[in-house]
Motif scaffolding. Structure first.
Motif, PDB file in Angstrom:
ATOM      1  N   SER A  51      -4.326   6.931 -11.977  1.00 38.35           N
ATOM      2  CA  SER A  51      -5.659   6.546 -11.525  1.00 38.35           C
ATOM      3  C   SER A  51      -6.022   5.232 -12.189  1.00 38.35           C
ATOM      4  O   SER A  51      -5.383   4.825 -13.176  1.00 38.35           O
ATOM      5  CB  SER A  51      -6.697   7.614 -11.869  1.00 38.35           C
ATOM      6  OG  SER A  51      -6.802   7.751 -13.268  1.00 38.35           O
ATOM      7  N   GLY A  52      -7.020   4.567 -11.638  1.00 40.10           N
ATOM      8  CA  GLY A  52      -7.521   3.359 -12.256  1.00 40.10           C
ATOM      9  C   GLY A  52      -6.741   2.115 -11.893  1.00 40.10           C
ATOM     10  O   GLY A  52      -6.023   2.073 -10.905  1.00 40.10           O
ATOM     11  N   THR A  53      -6.920   1.079 -12.703  1.00 42.19           N
ATOM     12  CA  THR A  53      -6.339  -0.232 -12.459  1.00 42.19           C
ATOM     13  C   THR A  53      -5.598  -0.702 -13.701  1.00 42.19           C
ATOM     14  O   THR A  53      -6.073  -0.510 -14.818  1.00 42.19           O
ATOM     15  CB  THR A  53      -7.438  -1.249 -12.083  1.00 42.19           C
ATOM     16  OG1 THR A  53      -8.066  -0.825 -10.874  1.00 42.19           O
ATOM     17  CG2 THR A  53      -6.849  -2.638 -11.909  1.00 42.19           C
ATOM     18  N   LYS A  54      -4.427  -1.302 -13.486  1.00 41.48           N
ATOM     19  CA  LYS A  54      -3.651  -1.896 -14.572  1.00 41.48           C
ATOM     20  C   LYS A  54      -3.155  -3.253 -14.128  1.00 41.48           C
ATOM     21  O   LYS A  54      -2.933  -3.488 -12.939  1.00 41.48           O
ATOM     22  CB  LYS A  54      -2.454  -1.007 -14.944  1.00 41.48           C
ATOM     23  CG  LYS A  54      -2.822   0.300 -15.610  1.00 41.48           C
ATOM     24  CD  LYS A  54      -1.578   1.025 -16.100  1.00 41.48           C
ATOM     25  CE  LYS A  54      -1.949   2.292 -16.834  1.00 41.48           C
ATOM     26  NZ  LYS A  54      -0.756   3.029 -17.328  1.00 41.48           N
ATOM     27  N   GLN A  55      -2.934  -4.124 -15.111  1.00 39.48           N
ATOM     28  CA  GLN A  55      -2.383  -5.447 -14.814  1.00 39.48           C
ATOM     29  C   GLN A  55      -1.271  -5.747 -15.787  1.00 39.48           C
ATOM     30  O   GLN A  55      -1.336  -5.375 -16.971  1.00 39.48           O
ATOM     31  CB  GLN A  55      -3.468  -6.512 -14.893  1.00 39.48           C
ATOM     32  CG  GLN A  55      -2.937  -7.910 -14.602  1.00 39.48           C
ATOM     33  CD  GLN A  55      -4.016  -8.865 -14.147  1.00 39.48           C
ATOM     34  OE1 GLN A  55      -5.195  -8.541 -14.184  1.00 39.48           O
ATOM     35  NE2 GLN A  55      -3.615 -10.046 -13.713  1.00 39.48           N
ATOM     36  N   THR A 105      -8.729  10.076  -5.500  1.00 41.15           N
ATOM     37  CA  THR A 105      -9.614  10.881  -4.648  1.00 41.15           C
ATOM     38  C   THR A 105      -9.478  10.490  -3.185  1.00 41.15           C
ATOM     39  O   THR A 105      -9.726  11.308  -2.297  1.00 41.15           O
ATOM     40  CB  THR A 105     -11.071  10.733  -5.093  1.00 41.15           C
ATOM     41  OG1 THR A 105     -11.380   9.338  -5.162  1.00 41.15           O
ATOM     42  CG2 THR A 105     -11.292  11.374  -6.455  1.00 41.15           C
ATOM     43  N   GLU A 106      -9.090   9.232  -2.938  1.00 37.53           N
ATOM     44  CA  GLU A 106      -8.905   8.778  -1.554  1.00 37.53           C
ATOM     45  C   GLU A 106      -7.429   8.709  -1.181  1.00 37.53           C
ATOM     46  O   GLU A 106      -7.081   8.256  -0.094  1.00 37.53           O
ATOM     47  CB  GLU A 106      -9.595   7.432  -1.349  1.00 37.53           C
ATOM     48  CG  GLU A 106     -11.093   7.535  -1.550  1.00 37.53           C
ATOM     49  CD  GLU A 106     -11.817   6.248  -1.190  1.00 37.53           C
ATOM     50  OE1 GLU A 106     -11.264   5.417  -0.445  1.00 37.53           O
ATOM     51  OE2 GLU A 106     -12.946   6.065  -1.678  1.00 37.53           O
ATOM     52  N   ARG A 107      -6.550   9.116  -2.099  1.00 37.15           N
ATOM     53  CA  ARG A 107      -5.128   9.285  -1.820  1.00 37.15           C
ATOM     54  C   ARG A 107      -4.420   8.007  -1.417  1.00 37.15           C
ATOM     55  O   ARG A 107      -3.682   7.965  -0.414  1.00 37.15           O
ATOM     56  CB  ARG A 107      -4.901  10.401  -0.791  1.00 37.15           C
ATOM     57  CG  ARG A 107      -5.444  11.748  -1.276  1.00 37.15           C
ATOM     58  CD  ARG A 107      -5.204  12.846  -0.318  1.00 37.15           C
ATOM     59  NE  ARG A 107      -5.783  14.098  -0.800  1.00 37.15           N
ATOM     60  CZ  ARG A 107      -5.884  15.202  -0.100  1.00 37.15           C
ATOM     61  NH1 ARG A 107      -5.426  15.233   1.143  1.00 37.15           N
ATOM     62  NH2 ARG A 107      -6.415  16.294  -0.614  1.00 37.15           N
ATOM     63  N   ARG A 123       0.832  -1.200   0.000  1.00 39.68           N
ATOM     64  CA  ARG A 123       0.000   0.000   0.000  1.00 39.68           C
ATOM     65  C   ARG A 123       0.868   1.251   0.000  1.00 39.68           C
ATOM     66  O   ARG A 123       1.945   1.282   0.614  1.00 39.68           O
ATOM     67  CB  ARG A 123      -0.909   0.009   1.216  1.00 39.68           C
ATOM     68  CG  ARG A 123      -1.928   1.145   1.214  1.00 39.68           C
ATOM     69  CD  ARG A 123      -2.879   1.067   2.382  1.00 39.68           C
ATOM     70  NE  ARG A 123      -3.860   2.153   2.351  1.00 39.68           N
ATOM     71  CZ  ARG A 123      -5.127   1.997   1.973  1.00 39.68           C
ATOM     72  NH1 ARG A 123      -5.583   0.804   1.621  1.00 39.68           N
ATOM     73  NH2 ARG A 123      -5.944   3.026   1.961  1.00 39.68           N
ATOM     74  N   CYS A 124       0.350   2.294  -0.678  1.00 38.28           N
ATOM     75  CA  CYS A 124       1.004   3.596  -0.737  1.00 38.28           C
ATOM     76  C   CYS A 124      -0.057   4.650  -0.416  1.00 38.28           C
ATOM     77  O   CYS A 124      -1.043   4.768  -1.165  1.00 38.28           O
ATOM     78  CB  CYS A 124       1.576   3.811  -2.137  1.00 38.28           C
ATOM     79  SG  CYS A 124       2.228   5.468  -2.458  1.00 38.28           S
ATOM     80  N   ASN A 125       0.135   5.375   0.667  1.00 38.88           N
ATOM     81  CA  ASN A 125      -0.764   6.476   1.040  1.00 38.88           C
ATOM     82  C   ASN A 125      -0.057   7.802   0.844  1.00 38.88           C
ATOM     83  O   ASN A 125       1.124   7.935   1.192  1.00 38.88           O
ATOM     84  CB  ASN A 125      -1.166   6.359   2.523  1.00 38.88           C
ATOM     85  CG  ASN A 125      -2.091   5.201   2.786  1.00 38.88           C
ATOM     86  OD1 ASN A 125      -2.813   4.739   1.914  1.00 38.88           O
ATOM     87  ND2 ASN A 125      -2.074   4.708   4.015  1.00 38.88           N
ATOM     88  N   PHE A 126      -0.756   8.779   0.306  1.00 35.77           N
ATOM     89  CA  PHE A 126      -0.156  10.096   0.121  1.00 35.77           C
ATOM     90  C   PHE A 126      -1.092  11.162   0.673  1.00 35.77           C
ATOM     91  O   PHE A 126      -2.314  11.007   0.648  1.00 35.77           O
ATOM     92  CB  PHE A 126       0.200  10.362  -1.354  1.00 35.77           C
ATOM     93  CG  PHE A 126      -0.791   9.857  -2.348  1.00 35.77           C
ATOM     94  CD1 PHE A 126      -0.737   8.544  -2.793  1.00 35.77           C
ATOM     95  CD2 PHE A 126      -1.765  10.691  -2.873  1.00 35.77           C
ATOM     96  CE1 PHE A 126      -1.633   8.062  -3.736  1.00 35.77           C
ATOM     97  CE2 PHE A 126      -2.672  10.227  -3.813  1.00 35.77           C
ATOM     98  CZ  PHE A 126      -2.613   8.912  -4.235  1.00 35.77           C
ATOM     99  N   SER A 127      -0.492  12.224   1.171  1.00 36.05           N
ATOM    100  CA  SER A 127      -1.222  13.183   2.008  1.00 36.05           C
ATOM    101  C   SER A 127      -1.821  14.359   1.243  1.00 36.05           C
ATOM    102  O   SER A 127      -2.504  15.194   1.837  1.00 36.05           O
ATOM    103  CB  SER A 127      -0.300  13.733   3.100  1.00 36.05           C
ATOM    104  OG  SER A 127       0.803  14.413   2.519  1.00 36.05           O
ATOM    105  N   ASP A 128      -1.562  14.423  -0.082  1.00 31.33           N
ATOM    106  CA  ASP A 128      -2.063  15.558  -0.853  1.00 31.33           C
ATOM    107  C   ASP A 128      -2.401  15.085  -2.262  1.00 31.33           C
ATOM    108  O   ASP A 128      -2.066  13.960  -2.654  1.00 31.33           O
ATOM    109  CB  ASP A 128      -1.024  16.676  -0.881  1.00 31.33           C
ATOM    110  CG  ASP A 128      -1.625  18.044  -1.076  1.00 31.33           C
ATOM    111  OD1 ASP A 128      -0.903  19.041  -0.866  1.00 31.33           O
ATOM    112  OD2 ASP A 128      -2.822  18.137  -1.446  1.00 31.33           O
ATOM    113  N   SER A 129      -3.045  15.944  -3.028  1.00 32.22           N
ATOM    114  CA  SER A 129      -3.420  15.596  -4.399  1.00 32.22           C
ATOM    115  C   SER A 129      -2.186  15.394  -5.258  1.00 32.22           C
ATOM    116  O   SER A 129      -1.186  16.100  -5.107  1.00 32.22           O
ATOM    117  CB  SER A 129      -4.280  16.703  -5.003  1.00 32.22           C
ATOM    118  OG  SER A 129      -5.444  16.881  -4.256  1.00 32.22           O
ATOM    119  N   VAL A 130      -2.281  14.440  -6.175  1.00 32.69           N
ATOM    120  CA  VAL A 130      -1.146  14.138  -7.057  1.00 32.69           C
ATOM    121  C   VAL A 130      -1.602  14.096  -8.509  1.00 32.69           C
ATOM    122  O   VAL A 130      -2.758  13.814  -8.802  1.00 32.69           O
ATOM    123  CB  VAL A 130      -0.471  12.794  -6.679  1.00 32.69           C
ATOM    124  CG1 VAL A 130       0.054  12.843  -5.250  1.00 32.69           C
ATOM    125  CG2 VAL A 130      -1.393  11.615  -6.890  1.00 32.69           C
TER     126      VAL A 130
END
Lengths: 110, 117
Positions: A51-55, A66-68, A22-29
């Motif tokens: 954003s989104g999902t890749k495989q 939006t949930e960072r 997991r990677c959490n970030f504290s501001d918009s990117v």
């Protein structure tokens, strides 16, 4: 400035197991990348995923900007997956530099 | 596409000496970045160029550090009067920013490992 926290910091798996990093970030990117740093120090691009999902094979990633947070999934792990995994983000402040996360050190046992 | 290359791969120098590293980006990439990574930490941004213009410098880049990209192709990073605290891996990356093909995706070279004794 932005804080980029990764969890867990260390992970030991048996070969064949699955894991979620997991990677959490504290501001918009504006952008997010996942890298694997091999034992020789080379940073290998895994996903460019603002954003989104890749495989890609046994690996997949999801970013919910939006949930960072972003998640990296490794399935059927192999010993060659060992190393350090970093997420890196570009903030919305007009810069293009990456801010790297704290890293997850993964060891896969045979 | 030969990837980002860096030279030398390893450098051992004595404190007080000057060192210079070179980075050759992916050929069509016009943005070039330098990062520094110390043991157990993630890479930290030093500076970046768009073509030959140096657009941003980190406060980590003290007066002893200078970077150039004279013709918008390869770049050099020079450290003057090296200190033991300069021992680190120096990483170079490049990306493409041109019209509709702009991308933030950065591709990293193998790094130059500097040891100051």
């Amino acid at each position: 400035g932005i804080q980029v926290e990764q969890s867990p910091p260390d992970l030991i798996l048996q070969e064949g197991a699955n894991s979620t990093l997991r990677c959490n970030f504290s501001d918009s990117v504006n952008n997010l990348q996942w890298f694997h740093q091999n034992p020789w120090g080379q940073l290998i691009n895994l996903f460019y995923i603002p954003s989104g999902t890749k495989q890609n094979g046994r690996l997949s990633a999801t970013t919910v900007a939006t949930e960072r947070y972003s998640l990296l999934y490794i399935s059927s792990s192999q010993t060659t997956d060992s190393g350090v995994y970093f997420c890196a983000v570009v903030t919305t402040s007009g810069t293009y530099k990456y801010i790297f996360g704290t890293g997850t050190r993964l060891k896969v046992l045979a | 596409d030969t990837g980002v290359s860096q030279d030398p791969r390893h450098k051992i120098t004595k404190r007080g000496q000057n060192v210079t590293f070179r980075c050759d980006p992916i050929s069509e990439h016009n943005r070039l970045y330098w990062y520094r990574q110390t043991l157990g930490q993630g890479p930290e941004f030093l500076t970046y160029f768009q073509n030959e213009a140096q657009l941003e410098k980190s406060r980590l880049l003290s007066d002893r550090f200078s970077a150039e990209r004279p013709k918008g192709s390869f770049s050099t990073l020079e450290i003057q009067r090296t200190e033991q605290g300069d021992s680190a891996m120096y990483l170079c990356a490049s990306s493409l920013a041109r019209g509709g093909r702009s991308s933030y995706e950065q591709y990293f070279g193998p790094g130059t490992r500097l040891t100051v004794t």
